[in-house]
Design a protein around this motif. Structure first.
Motif, PDB file in Angstrom:
ATOM      1  N   VAL A 171       0.936  -1.193  -0.159  1.00  0.00           N
ATOM      2  CA  VAL A 171       0.067  -0.001   0.192  1.00  0.00           C
ATOM      3  C   VAL A 171       0.978   1.357  -0.070  1.00  0.00           C
ATOM      4  O   VAL A 171       0.450   2.277  -0.661  1.00  0.00           O
ATOM      5  CB  VAL A 171      -0.750   0.064   1.153  1.00  0.00           C
ATOM      6  CG1 VAL A 171      -1.871   1.426   1.421  1.00  0.00           C
ATOM      7  CG2 VAL A 171      -1.872  -1.218   1.107  1.00  0.00           C
ATOM      8  N   ALA A 221      -4.711   0.121  -1.893  1.00  0.00           N
ATOM      9  CA  ALA A 221      -5.308  -0.339  -0.562  1.00  0.00           C
ATOM     10  C   ALA A 221      -6.695  -0.907  -0.448  1.00  0.00           C
ATOM     11  O   ALA A 221      -7.009  -1.717   0.391  1.00  0.00           O
ATOM     12  CB  ALA A 221      -5.294   1.043   0.237  1.00  0.00           C
ATOM     13  N   GLY A 262      -4.077   5.904   0.796  1.00  0.00           N
ATOM     14  CA  GLY A 262      -3.877   4.507   1.336  1.00  0.00           C
ATOM     15  C   GLY A 262      -4.746   4.172   2.358  1.00  0.00           C
ATOM     16  O   GLY A 262      -5.456   3.006   2.488  1.00  0.00           O
TER      17      GLY A 262
END
Length: 655
Positions: free
Chosen positions: A398, A435, A539
């Protein structure tokens, strides 16, 4: 020039795993495995020992180029073949880019082989597996070390061959055979572009030496059109190997191979080869704005397209496969905006956390007998080591601070902001989607309650589900499998600090080999706090969205699906590209037109020739029959005329 001992040490990096392949193959051919003189585990020990030796020598090689700030270390070349005026030499290249790649390839491969000792323990093809893995590692090392573009192309094709053998390792499965053939054919399309590029550059420069190609490109000795076509041909080859749109369709199906093979392909070998190829020829790409723009566009499309597919996939390995495609798109975006250092830095960090994610997926399969996330859940209670290490890898993927992916991905974003803001926007969108699918994967696999898994013996196409034992009660994997996970987790956390702002150790090595003229064309964006904070916030937003949908149930997935139609249907059918390629192009156009063409050829050429010959024979027979009248006077007249014609002919020829 280095002394022969040091040069031999660099050659040994490639030849050690090649020797391992040769010994295992010879043992198998001599039947020593059947007689019991060679136990299967010896093949694993030999492969690990050979690659461990290559890894130690790779560390020495990286240290050597670090002492020279990444600059090229000279070695001799040797005549390979001569055809007319063409003389092809072989040699090795050792510079900052090579040194970093050697450590990545041998380091990840070493951990994968250790993991494979347990994962492939009961497989009937144990010897064959380690022989192929040794050859695969050799091929990638040979590609990285090549000093000649033809030599590089040979190892490039050998990498493709090894991937075919390993993807189709369980050849008794129809799906594995089809996946291997698909990977081989799709990557061959890109390789055709590579071959055309090779021919173009030879006709323009008369040389296949990589350094001489650099010099010609920088000096303007190659026409701009030819240079652009050469660069695009190289990128076509890179797009095939690195699964860039529209040649990405082979990579998800490549999951039919054993999971350790997937880890090696996705982290350090085949898909990394495409990014390495563009980086190796960056002095050529840097003087072709059209080529760089093409790379940036294709990389951007690939990043978003693959990330969206990762959101709907239910097979944990396929989620990781789409993740790899998306991250390779990030690397291509970095190369396209002039961030060669950032792209290779991301390749470096990505190798560790993506290998960890794939090996973690294999560990989960070892416990549950399935890769279907819908039949997992609650595994964090049973598999704390696997869960903890995959959390580290996921956060690195991420790009959250301070994990490795944070430093490398943000460097790409900073370069994109400085060169092409539209690429920066695409990159930020990619952060959110990454994410989202990572959070979904973690929640479906490790959170909630265990949903039963699958008994391997009950699966019709179990794949590498056989690698586990009893799947009814989930359990942590054995130490030989968890140890590589822990080591990779350490690097997934800390590898980014090697090129953190103010350190730049890795970046200086990566950049040090470039010609001065090319170095001036690179994008060198400083670390920007607002970019880092924005990417981390995006994220976290993606992870929060995944939590709200899949854990807290605050949002109904069915309602979201209905609202976003027809996008979910499009994604579940993978943009219909597989249907387009396999059904429309292959079955209808290629095979259909071939059958139609062959039918016409058979009817009008083969049958026509036979029927025509028969008709001609019959007609000539009828005409000759007319001459047989039975009248002696007519026969005598014909003979007289023939005699007169013969006399006239003789007089004409000899007057």
């Amino acid at each position: 020039m280095l002394d022969p001992i040091k040069e031999g040490a660099v050659w040994a990096i490639m030849f050690l795993p090649l020797a391992s392949f040769g010994i295992i193959t010879l043992v198998s051919l001599l039947g020593l495995t059947r007689s019991g003189a060679w136990r299967p585990r010896y093949s694993g020990y030999l492969t690990i020992a050979a690659i461990f030796g290559s890894f130690l020598l790779s560390l020495w090689a990286l240290d050597s180029v670090a002492d020279s700030d990444g600059a090229r270390i000279g070695f001799g070349s040797y005549e390979w073949l001569t055809i007319g005026d063409l003389q092809v030499n072989i040699g090795i290249t050792l510079d900052g880019l090579t040194g970093v790649m050697l450590v990545v390839v041998t380091g990840v491969s070493l951990l994968v082989q250790i993991y494979s000792q347990e994962y492939m323990r009961d497989d009937e093809g144990y010897n064959r597996y380690f022989a192929f893995m040794s050859l695969f590692t050799t091929s990638m090392l040979g590609l990285v070390l090549a000093s000649n573009i033809l030599q590089l192309f040979v190892f490039w094709e050998l990498v493709g061959l090894c991937s075919y053998l390993l993807i189709g390792f369980w050849f008794q499965k129809d799906s594995a055979r089809r996946a291997a053939v698909k990977a081989f054919l799709v990557t061959r399309i890109g390789d055709l572009g590579f071959m055309i590029a090779l021919l173009i550059i030879f006709t323009q420069t008369g040389s296949l030496d990589i350094d001489e190609i650099y010099e010609a490109a920088i000096a303007g000795a190659i026409g701009s059109t030819a240079l652009t076509f050469f660069a695009l041909g190289l990128f076509a080859g890179a797009a095939g190997k690195s699964a860039q749109f529209p040649l990405h369709t082979w990579l998800p199906d490549a999951m039919e191979g054993p999971t350790p093979v997937s880890a090696l392909i996705h982290a350090a070998t085949m898909v990394a080869a495409g990014v390495y190829l563009v980086a190796r020829f960056y002095p050529v790409f840097a003087v072709s704005e059209d080529a760089l723009l093409t790379i940036a566009i294709i990389g951007s499309i690939t990043t978003i397209m693959a990330a969206l597919l990762g959101i709907v996939a239910t097979d944990i390995k396929r989620v990781m496969a789409y993740s790899t495609i998306s991250q390779l798109g990030y690397m291509m975006m970095g190369l396209g905006v002039g961030g060669m250092v950032a792209a290779i830095f991301h390749l470096f960090t990505h190798a560790f956390f993506k290998a960890l994610l794939f090996l973690g997926a294999g560990s989960v399969n070892h416990a549950t007998g399935t890769f279907d996330m819908r039949r997992m859940g609650g595994l964090r209670k049973y598999m704390p080591i696997t869960y903890g290490t995959m959390i580290v890898a996921s956060l690195a993927l991420v790009g959250l601070f301070p994990f490795a992916g944070f430093w490398s991905k943000d460097e790409i974003l900073a370069d994109a902001w400085a060169d092409s803001p539209w690429v920066f926007v695409v990159g930020m969108a990619g952060v959110y989607l990454t994410a989202l699918y990572v959070g979904r994967m973690i929640i479906m696999t490790f959170w909630g309650e265990y949903r039963g898994g699958v008994q391997a013996e009950d699966e019709e196409h179990a794949g590498d589900a056989h690698a586990g034992g009893h799947h009814a009660a989930p359990h942590e994997s054995p130490p030989l499998m968890t140890l590589p996970l822990i080591v990779l987790a350490v690097f997934a956390f800390g590898a980014g600090f090697l090129n953190a702002p103010g350190v730049d150790w890795l970046g200086d090595i990566i950049e040090g080999w470039l010609p001065h003229e090319t170095e001036e064309l690179l994008t060198h964006a400083d670390f920007k706090l607002w970019i880092a904070l924005t990417s981390v916030a995006i994220g976290l937003a993606g992870l929060s969205t995944a939590w709200a949908i899949y854990q807290a149930k605050m949002l109904d997935p069915a309602r979201i699906r209905s609202f976003l139609q027809p996008l979910p249907q499009l994604l579940e059918n993978r943009y219909y590209l597989d249907y387009l390629y396999e059904t429309v192009f292959v079955k209808e156009l290629v095979l259909g037109s071939s059958r139609w063409g062959l039918a016409l050829w058979d009817e009008y050429v083969i049958d026509g020739a036979v029927n025509g010959l028969a008709s001609a024979t019959g007609w000539s027979g009828k005409q000759l029959r007319l001459a047989q009248t039975g009248q002696v006077q007519l026969y005598g007249g014909v003979m007289f005329l023939g005699t007169i014609a013969a006399i006239v002919g003789i007089l004409v020829v000899n007057p």
